[in-house]
Design an enzyme around this catalytic site. Structure first.
Site, PDB file in Angstrom:
ATOM      1  N   ARG A 194      83.393  61.496 -19.764  1.00 45.16           N
ATOM      2  CA  ARG A 194      82.894  63.432 -18.498  1.00 45.16           C
ATOM      3  C   ARG A 194      83.687  64.643 -18.795  1.00 45.16           C
ATOM      4  NH1 ARG A 194      80.316  59.704 -20.669  1.00 45.16           N
ATOM      5  NH2 ARG A 194      78.487  58.566 -19.726  1.00 45.16           N
TER       6      ARG A 194
ATOM      7  N   SER B 204      73.421  59.864 -12.583  1.00 45.31           N
ATOM      8  CA  SER B 204      74.805  58.970 -11.913  1.00 45.31           C
ATOM      9  C   SER B 204      75.235  59.403 -11.093  1.00 45.31           C
ATOM     10  CB  SER B 204      75.572  58.119 -13.323  1.00 45.31           C
ATOM     11  OG  SER B 204      75.075  57.646 -13.756  1.00 45.31           O
TER      12      SER B 204
ATOM     13  N   GLU C 128      79.583  63.159 -10.823  1.00 42.90           N
ATOM     14  CA  GLU C 128      79.262  63.877 -11.975  1.00 42.90           C
ATOM     15  C   GLU C 128      78.587  64.821 -11.105  1.00 42.90           C
ATOM     16  OE1 GLU C 128      77.530  61.904 -15.456  1.00 42.90           O
ATOM     17  OE2 GLU C 128      78.236  59.194 -14.512  1.00 42.90           O
TER      18      GLU C 128
END
Length: 289
Positions: free
Chosen positions: A160, A209, A279
């Site tokens: 990520r 998320s 995130e």
């Protein structure tokens, strides 16, 4: 006289269905707009936003200039490659790949964000990351006005993340490399992923998320064990299907979402000594994370 800045109502665009007003927004529709933006506003604080599918805009907004890339769309197919504009939806890229018999994006087909945002944060789903498809990325530097084409080896992809700088390196276009396969086989895999997503992820509006995985364990596990699964505040709540999603049950505000996000951070740290990594980006918080 500078007249290109206008208001962007995040609640009308955000996948959460809630958000504040960004008053100083510049809409990017073509590459030339980036050069014009830099010539007029270079040196000012800049925030880069795309589909607002993983960005929370608090009601106070931000005084920074905002570059909105959601209108800069388009795809071009050449053999096994697809070149797409930063504002193109990743789901649309996956549809185009399937239409052309190009395999590799099936697991990413349900991600609602833009191609540019997906590359910046190395978006992934069900064991597949976009970095596995990326071959090169055209980047515009908002701090010095320079443009550069980077191959995948210079992007420093990790879980990520990439080496691209937040709100300074704007992804302009992305070139992806696919494999050939029969369209019916690709379609079967897309359908299988869609069924899996429907079973594991909530349908109510959300920003995806909220937190990154912790040592390969879903943050939802820790949030649930901290007693927050299904817990609500105002119109927002932790999903009772997957605790790492905060959903808008109806009429929720960005401040209610933010309260639940920070509550999870505090509760998980108190219970497990773990600091959750976000995130979801936040605009309007000190520092505009």
């Amino acid at each position: 006289m500078k007249t290109d800045l206008t208001c962007l109502d995040a609640s009308k665009i955000s996948s959460l269905g809630a958000g504040g007003i960004l008053e100083n927004t510049f809409f990017v529709r073509e590459k030339a707009d980036l050069r014009r933006f830099f010539e007029e506003y270079g040196g000012d604080k800049v925030l880069v936003v795309g589909g607002l599918t993983n960005t929370l805009v608090l009601s106070g907004g931000s005084e920074a200039k905002v570059l909105y890339t959601g209108f800069y769309k388009g795809t071009e197919v050449k053999g096994e490659y697809i070149r797409c504009a930063a504002g193109e939806r990743l789901s649309a890229v996956a549809i185009e790949a399937e239409r052309c018999g190009l395999a590799g994006a099936e697991n990413l087909s349900g991600i609602p964000g833009t191609a540019g945002g997906a590359v910046f944060g190395n978006a992934g789903s069900f064991g597949r990351e976009i970095s596995e498809l990326v071959r090169e990325v055209e980047v515009f530097r908002t701090d010095d006005g320079n443009a550069e084409i980077l191959d995948v080896t210079k992007l420093g992809f990790g879980y990520r993340k990439s080496l691209l700088r937040q709100n300074k390196d704007l992804v302009v276009e992305v070139t992806l490399k696919f494999d050939r396969d029969k369209r019916e086989e690709i379609r079967k895999r897309v359908f299988s992923v869609a069924k899996l997503r429907a079973a594991k992820q909530p349908k109510k509006p959300s920003l995806g998320s909220v937190f990154k995985r912790v040592n390969d364990v879903s943050a939802g596990f820790y949030i649930e064990k901290a007693g927050l699964k299904g817990f609500g505040y105002g119109g927002m709540a932790f999903s009772d299907l997957h605790a790492n999603f905060i959903v808008n049950k109806g009429g929720g505000t960005p401040e209610e979402y933010f309260y639940l996000m920070t509550l999870a951070e505090r509760k998980v740290f108190e219970t497990f000594g773990i600091k959750l990594a976000r995130e979801v980006k936040v605009i309007g918080e000190s520092g505009d994370s």
